[in-house]
Design a protein around this motif. Structure first.
Motif, short mmCIF file in Angstrom:
data_model
loop_
_atom_site.label_atom_id
_atom_site.label_comp_id
_atom_site.label_asym_id
_atom_site.label_seq_id
_atom_site.Cartn_x
_atom_site.Cartn_y
_atom_site.Cartn_z
N ALA A 1 160.14 75.48 61.77
CA ALA A 1 161.37 74.96 61.19
C ALA A 1 161.63 75.57 59.83
N ILE A 2 162.91 75.59 59.46
CA ILE A 2 163.34 76.05 58.14
C ILE A 2 164.26 74.97 57.57
N PHE A 3 163.97 74.53 56.33
CA PHE A 3 164.74 73.47 55.70
C PHE A 3 165.11 73.86 54.28
N VAL A 4 166.23 73.31 53.80
CA VAL A 4 166.56 73.32 52.39
C VAL A 4 166.24 71.91 51.90
N VAL A 5 165.37 71.81 50.90
CA VAL A 5 164.94 70.51 50.41
C VAL A 5 164.97 70.47 48.88
N ARG A 6 164.95 69.25 48.36
CA ARG A 6 164.85 69.02 46.92
C ARG A 6 163.55 68.26 46.67
N LEU A 7 162.77 68.70 45.71
CA LEU A 7 161.51 68.04 45.39
C LEU A 7 161.80 66.74 44.65
N VAL A 8 161.17 65.64 45.08
CA VAL A 8 161.47 64.34 44.47
C VAL A 8 160.28 63.73 43.73
N GLU A 9 159.07 64.18 43.98
CA GLU A 9 157.89 63.64 43.30
C GLU A 9 156.94 64.76 42.91
N LYS A 10 156.06 64.45 41.97
CA LYS A 10 155.02 65.41 41.60
C LYS A 10 154.02 65.55 42.74
N PRO A 11 153.34 66.71 42.83
CA PRO A 11 152.35 66.91 43.90
C PRO A 11 151.16 65.96 43.79
N ILE A 12 150.61 65.60 44.95
CA ILE A 12 149.41 64.77 45.04
C ILE A 12 148.29 65.65 45.55
N ASN A 13 147.18 65.72 44.83
CA ASN A 13 146.03 66.52 45.27
C ASN A 13 145.28 65.80 46.37
N LEU A 14 144.95 66.53 47.43
CA LEU A 14 144.16 66.00 48.53
C LEU A 14 142.87 66.78 48.59
N PHE B 1 166.10 65.90 51.83
CA PHE B 1 167.23 66.75 52.20
C PHE B 1 168.35 66.54 51.19
N PRO B 2 169.09 67.60 50.82
CA PRO B 2 170.13 67.46 49.81
C PRO B 2 171.27 66.53 50.21
N SER C 1 169.96 58.29 59.37
CA SER C 1 168.98 59.37 59.50
C SER C 1 167.98 59.34 58.35
N ARG C 2 166.81 59.88 58.60
CA ARG C 2 165.77 59.96 57.56
C ARG C 2 166.11 61.10 56.61
N SER C 3 165.81 60.89 55.34
CA SER C 3 166.15 61.91 54.36
C SER C 3 164.93 62.53 53.69
N GLU C 4 163.72 61.97 53.90
CA GLU C 4 162.53 62.47 53.23
C GLU C 4 161.54 63.07 54.22
N LEU C 5 160.78 64.03 53.73
CA LEU C 5 159.66 64.57 54.48
C LEU C 5 158.59 64.97 53.49
N THR C 6 157.40 65.21 54.00
CA THR C 6 156.25 65.56 53.17
C THR C 6 155.88 67.01 53.41
N LEU C 7 155.65 67.76 52.33
CA LEU C 7 155.24 69.16 52.42
C LEU C 7 153.75 69.25 52.15
N LEU C 8 153.03 70.01 52.99
CA LEU C 8 151.60 70.25 52.79
C LEU C 8 151.41 71.72 52.43
N ASP D 1 163.80 70.66 41.81
CA ASP D 1 164.13 72.02 42.23
C ASP D 1 164.51 72.01 43.71
N TYR D 2 165.41 72.91 44.08
CA TYR D 2 165.78 73.09 45.47
C TYR D 2 165.04 74.29 46.03
N LEU D 3 164.50 74.15 47.23
CA LEU D 3 163.72 75.20 47.86
C LEU D 3 164.11 75.37 49.31
N ILE D 4 163.90 76.58 49.82
CA ILE D 4 163.98 76.82 51.25
C ILE D 4 162.53 76.87 51.73
N ILE D 5 162.20 75.99 52.67
CA ILE D 5 160.84 75.84 53.17
C ILE D 5 160.79 76.32 54.61
N GLU D 6 159.82 77.17 54.91
CA GLU D 6 159.59 77.62 56.28
C GLU D 6 158.20 77.19 56.67
#
Length: 96
Positions: free
Chosen positions: A4-17, A31-32, A39-46, A63-68
Motif C-alpha cells: 500500500a501507498i498512503f499520504v499521512v500526517r504524523l500525529v504523535e511522537k514515536p514510541i520505542n519498542l 489520513f489528511p 471511516s477510520r482515520s488513524e493507522l500505526t507505522l512500524l 509533517d506530511y509523508l508518503i508512506i510505502e
C-alpha cells in the motif's frame, strides 16, 4: 501481500519498542482528509533499520509523508480493528 501507498500526517511522537535485538519504533499517523463519516482515520507505522535513523533525524509531528509499505490488519471481536503499516519507504510530501 498487501502492498500500500498512503499520504499521512504524523500525529504523535514515536514510541520505542524492543523486539528481540532490533529496536523498532511505532508512530501514530492520520489520513489528511476523511472520505466518509464512519471511516477510520488513524493507522500505526512500524519502522526499523535505516529508515528509523533517517526518520528520527528529518521528520517531526505534523509533517506530511508518503508512506510505502505492507498493510496489516488486526481485528478483535470486542475491540475495534487496528491498521498497521510496516514501512518500506518514506517520502516527504509538501502541501502548498
Amino acid at each position: 501481500m498487501n502492498h500500500a501507498i498512503f499520504v499521512v500526517r504524523l500525529v504523535e511522537k514515536p514510541i520505542n519498542l524492543i523486539y528481540n535485538e532490533d529496536k523498532p519504533i511505532e508512530i501514530k499517523a492520520q489520513f489528511p482528509v476523511l472520505r466518509q463519516k464512519d471511516s477510520r482515520s488513524e493507522l500505526t507505522l512500524l519502522l526499523w533499520g535505516d529508515y528509523l535513523t533517517k526518520f528520527l533525524k528529518e521528520y517531526k509531528v505534523k509533517d506530511y509523508l508518503i508512506i510505502e509499505g505492507t498493510l496489516t490488519w488486526k481485528g478483535y471481536k470486542n475491540r475495534g480493528n487496528e491498521a498497521k503499516v510496516i514501512v518500506k519507504r518514506i517520502y516527504p510530501f509538501l502541501l502548498v
